[in-house]
Design a protein around this motif. Structure first.
Motif, PDB file in Angstrom:
ATOM      1  N   LYS A 159      -8.073  12.952  11.346  1.00  0.00           N
ATOM      2  CA  LYS A 159      -8.614  13.778  12.425  1.00  0.00           C
ATOM      3  C   LYS A 159      -9.429  12.924  13.380  1.00  0.00           C
ATOM      4  O   LYS A 159     -10.122  12.003  12.965  1.00  0.00           O
ATOM      5  CB  LYS A 159      -9.513  14.853  11.792  1.00  0.00           C
ATOM      6  N   LYS A 160      -9.326  13.267  14.645  1.00  0.00           N
ATOM      7  CA  LYS A 160     -10.168  12.582  15.627  1.00  0.00           C
ATOM      8  C   LYS A 160     -11.314  13.503  16.025  1.00  0.00           C
ATOM      9  O   LYS A 160     -11.089  14.641  16.433  1.00  0.00           O
ATOM     10  CB  LYS A 160      -9.340  12.240  16.863  1.00  0.00           C
ATOM     11  N   VAL A 161     -12.522  12.998  15.879  1.00  0.00           N
ATOM     12  CA  VAL A 161     -13.694  13.769  16.277  1.00  0.00           C
ATOM     13  C   VAL A 161     -14.607  12.865  17.088  1.00  0.00           C
ATOM     14  O   VAL A 161     -14.957  11.770  16.642  1.00  0.00           O
ATOM     15  CB  VAL A 161     -14.473  14.285  15.045  1.00  0.00           C
ATOM     16  N   ASP A 162     -14.974  13.334  18.241  1.00  0.00           N
ATOM     17  CA  ASP A 162     -15.791  12.522  19.146  1.00  0.00           C
ATOM     18  C   ASP A 162     -15.158  11.142  19.299  1.00  0.00           C
ATOM     19  O   ASP A 162     -14.028  11.028  19.702  1.00  0.00           O
ATOM     20  CB  ASP A 162     -17.235  12.425  18.623  1.00  0.00           C
ATOM     21  N   ASN A 163     -15.902  10.119  18.928  1.00  0.00           N
ATOM     22  CA  ASN A 163     -15.334   8.774  19.069  1.00  0.00           C
ATOM     23  C   ASN A 163     -14.967   8.184  17.712  1.00  0.00           C
ATOM     24  O   ASN A 163     -14.984   6.987  17.520  1.00  0.00           O
ATOM     25  CB  ASN A 163     -16.330   7.852  19.777  1.00  0.00           C
ATOM     26  N   LYS A 164     -14.655   9.087  16.769  1.00  0.00           N
ATOM     27  CA  LYS A 164     -14.323   8.600  15.434  1.00  0.00           C
ATOM     28  C   LYS A 164     -12.950   9.078  14.965  1.00  0.00           C
ATOM     29  O   LYS A 164     -12.468  10.127  15.390  1.00  0.00           O
ATOM     30  CB  LYS A 164     -15.383   9.061  14.425  1.00  0.00           C
ATOM     31  N   ILE A 165     -12.363   8.297  14.091  1.00  0.00           N
ATOM     32  CA  ILE A 165     -11.152   8.719  13.398  1.00  0.00           C
ATOM     33  C   ILE A 165     -11.542   8.909  11.943  1.00  0.00           C
ATOM     34  O   ILE A 165     -12.048   7.988  11.299  1.00  0.00           O
ATOM     35  CB  ILE A 165     -10.037   7.674  13.509  1.00  0.00           C
ATOM     36  N   ILE A 166     -11.334  10.114  11.452  1.00  0.00           N
ATOM     37  CA  ILE A 166     -11.782  10.443  10.098  1.00  0.00           C
ATOM     38  C   ILE A 166     -10.584  10.641   9.181  1.00  0.00           C
ATOM     39  O   ILE A 166      -9.694  11.450   9.473  1.00  0.00           O
ATOM     40  CB  ILE A 166     -12.653  11.713  10.103  1.00  0.00           C
ATOM     41  N   PHE A 167     -10.576   9.893   8.092  1.00  0.00           N
ATOM     42  CA  PHE A 167      -9.546  10.028   7.072  1.00  0.00           C
ATOM     43  C   PHE A 167     -10.171  10.673   5.850  1.00  0.00           C
ATOM     44  O   PHE A 167     -11.201  10.199   5.363  1.00  0.00           O
ATOM     45  CB  PHE A 167      -9.003   8.654   6.659  1.00  0.00           C
ATOM     46  N   LYS A 168      -9.564  11.737   5.355  1.00  0.00           N
ATOM     47  CA  LYS A 168     -10.052  12.245   4.074  1.00  0.00           C
ATOM     48  C   LYS A 168      -8.916  12.875   3.281  1.00  0.00           C
ATOM     49  O   LYS A 168      -7.955  13.385   3.851  1.00  0.00           O
ATOM     50  CB  LYS A 168     -11.210  13.228   4.282  1.00  0.00           C
ATOM     51  N   GLY A 169      -9.070  12.823   1.971  1.00  0.00           N
ATOM     52  CA  GLY A 169      -8.022  13.381   1.146  1.00  0.00           C
ATOM     53  C   GLY A 169      -8.138  12.943  -0.292  1.00  0.00           C
ATOM     54  O   GLY A 169      -9.155  12.387  -0.706  1.00  0.00           O
ATOM     55  N   LEU A 170      -7.086  13.209  -1.045  1.00  0.00           N
ATOM     56  CA  LEU A 170      -7.008  12.776  -2.434  1.00  0.00           C
ATOM     57  C   LEU A 170      -6.210  11.490  -2.468  1.00  0.00           C
ATOM     58  O   LEU A 170      -5.021  11.480  -2.170  1.00  0.00           O
ATOM     59  CB  LEU A 170      -6.328  13.851  -3.278  1.00  0.00           C
ATOM     60  N   VAL A 171      -6.895  10.416  -2.812  1.00  0.00           N
ATOM     61  CA  VAL A 171      -6.308   9.092  -2.647  1.00  0.00           C
ATOM     62  C   VAL A 171      -6.427   8.259  -3.921  1.00  0.00           C
ATOM     63  O   VAL A 171      -7.445   8.308  -4.604  1.00  0.00           O
ATOM     64  CB  VAL A 171      -7.005   8.346  -1.484  1.00  0.00           C
ATOM     65  N   ASN A 172      -5.365   7.519  -4.216  1.00  0.00           N
ATOM     66  CA  ASN A 172      -5.392   6.543  -5.313  1.00  0.00           C
ATOM     67  C   ASN A 172      -6.089   5.285  -4.847  1.00  0.00           C
ATOM     68  O   ASN A 172      -5.740   4.746  -3.807  1.00  0.00           O
ATOM     69  CB  ASN A 172      -3.973   6.104  -5.690  1.00  0.00           C
ATOM     70  N   GLY A 173      -7.010   4.765  -5.634  1.00  0.00           N
ATOM     71  CA  GLY A 173      -7.679   3.524  -5.261  1.00  0.00           C
ATOM     72  C   GLY A 173      -8.657   3.754  -4.125  1.00  0.00           C
ATOM     73  O   GLY A 173      -9.019   4.886  -3.815  1.00  0.00           O
ATOM     74  N   ASP A 174      -9.063   2.657  -3.501  1.00  0.00           N
ATOM     75  CA  ASP A 174     -10.056   2.736  -2.443  1.00  0.00           C
ATOM     76  C   ASP A 174      -9.405   3.193  -1.140  1.00  0.00           C
ATOM     77  O   ASP A 174      -8.479   2.561  -0.643  1.00  0.00           O
ATOM     78  CB  ASP A 174     -10.703   1.358  -2.272  1.00  0.00           C
ATOM     79  N   ILE A 175      -9.909   4.273  -0.595  1.00  0.00           N
ATOM     80  CA  ILE A 175      -9.290   4.860   0.604  1.00  0.00           C
ATOM     81  C   ILE A 175      -9.250   3.872   1.770  1.00  0.00           C
ATOM     82  O   ILE A 175      -8.313   3.866   2.566  1.00  0.00           O
ATOM     83  CB  ILE A 175     -10.011   6.165   1.025  1.00  0.00           C
ATOM     84  N   LYS A 176     -10.243   3.021   1.845  1.00  0.00           N
ATOM     85  CA  LYS A 176     -10.261   2.045   2.941  1.00  0.00           C
ATOM     86  C   LYS A 176      -9.046   1.113   2.867  1.00  0.00           C
ATOM     87  O   LYS A 176      -8.365   0.870   3.859  1.00  0.00           O
ATOM     88  CB  LYS A 176     -11.550   1.223   2.899  1.00  0.00           C
ATOM     89  N   ASP A 177      -8.791   0.621   1.664  1.00  0.00           N
ATOM     90  CA  ASP A 177      -7.632  -0.263   1.481  1.00  0.00           C
ATOM     91  C   ASP A 177      -6.339   0.472   1.781  1.00  0.00           C
ATOM     92  O   ASP A 177      -5.430  -0.066   2.421  1.00  0.00           O
ATOM     93  CB  ASP A 177      -7.584  -0.789   0.037  1.00  0.00           C
ATOM     94  N   VAL A 178      -6.249   1.703   1.285  1.00  0.00           N
ATOM     95  CA  VAL A 178      -5.035   2.500   1.473  1.00  0.00           C
ATOM     96  C   VAL A 178      -4.763   2.729   2.960  1.00  0.00           C
ATOM     97  O   VAL A 178      -3.649   2.557   3.445  1.00  0.00           O
ATOM     98  CB  VAL A 178      -5.166   3.854   0.729  1.00  0.00           C
TER      99      VAL A 178
END
Length: 294
Positions: A54-73
């Motif tokens: 999702k894009k909010v203001d000047n950010k891109i937000i990733f969220k969910g159910l993720v295997n491992g570190d979400i940043k790496d994914v």
DNA sequence: ACCCAGGGTCGTC
DNA sequence: GACGACCCTGGG
């Protein structure tokens, strides 16, 4: 290997950037499992994860159910290390057409998708339309993938080869795959039997050799092979998938053959390499998106 | 109702 | 190399 992974609810944010538009990324034809939500965000299932972007203001937000570190994914899947600003400026210098198409598809990024999913998805794509392709893949996942519940909604991962082991030709037909049923079945069996060494594909540097291997799979012809090379985590940019749209736009812009159906593929490939060099894969995607949407 | 095309590939000639 | 066939679905 599957089913054992631990999915964790996670969130990750980055500052909004050039070359990251949700619509451009998810609707440019490279993927089939991302869907726009009521709030304009997109939710998709990939590599066993469920993610909302999702894009909010000047950010891109990733969220969910993720295997491992979400940043790496996220970094891996969205190829965030790749400098698209540089790529776009190179392509824009080719000519005015490329300049226009790069501006049009300004926010495109080419994803690193799961190889098996990409192979089967693009076998399904042959002589097919996007709504139907998405439907077939969705039903395949619902029936043979793993169910994930997130925010009270059910999602289904794309089935692994192991899960598809006992799926018959008729089963694929019943999912609506049509004449691609046999191709799916045989390709799955070949992959299960290691008739193609998938790991070797990643190690081989010569893209044309990887392509030759992929071409051994039933249902994989030159166009589908190029899509697999470009859109999967094999990530080869030195390919140029030629479909009806690309043939159309390349003919209109460069070849100008009065009968488009008579345009020679070799001719298109030659001019594509001459103009775009080893960025031809990305160039193709800008052209495809521009021509198909506009 | 009918026709056509859709991110092509395959078998046959 | 060219050519037609091919499941199925939505849109004209």
């Amino acid at each position: 290997m599957e089913g054992q992974k631990i999915l964790k609810e996670q969130k990750y944010e980055i500052i909004d950037q050039e070359s990251f538009e949700l619509k451009d990324i998810f609707d440019c034809g490279q993927c089939f499992r991302w869907n726009e939500q009521e709030d304009g965000s997109y939710t998709g299932v990939f590599k066993g994860n469920v993610l909302n972007v999702k894009k909010v203001d000047n950010k891109i937000i990733f969220k969910g159910l993720v295997n491992g570190d979400i940043k790496d994914v996220v970094y891996e899947y969205f190829d965030l290390e790749k400098n698209y600003t540089e790529i776009k400026s190179k392509l824009a210098k080719v000519d005015k057409y490329m300049q226009t198409s790069v501006e049009y598809g300004n926010g495109i990024r080419i994803l690193n998708q799961d190889l098996i999913e990409t192979i089967l998805s693009f076998i399904i794509s042959a002589n097919n339309n996007i709504p139907r392709i998405k439907g077939i893949i969705e039903r395949l996942s619902e029936k043979y993938g793993n169910k994930i519940i997130w925010n009270k909604r059910s999602y289904y991962t794309f089935p692994t080869l192991e899960k598809l082991k006992n799926v018959t030709v008729q089963d694929y037909r019943d999912l609506g795959a049509g004449f691609r049923d046999k191709r799916l079945f045989e390709t799955v069996q070949m992959l299960l039997n290691n008739e193609i060494d998938v790991n070797k594909l990643y190690l081989e540097k010569d893209t044309s050799k990887v392509k030759d291997e992929l071409l051994r799979l039933p249902g994989v012809g030159p166009k589908v092979a190029d899509c697999i090379l470009l859109f999967s985590d094999l990530k080869r940019l030195d390919v140029f998938p030629i479909d009806v749209w690309v043939r159309r736009v390349m003919n209109e812009l460069y070849l100008k053959n009065p009968d488009e159906t008579k345009v020679n593929k070799k001719e298109i490939e030659k001019i594509a390499f001459k103009k775009f060099g080893n960025l031809e894969g990305i160039a193709q995607q800008y052209l495809f998106y521009w021509k198909r949407e506009a």
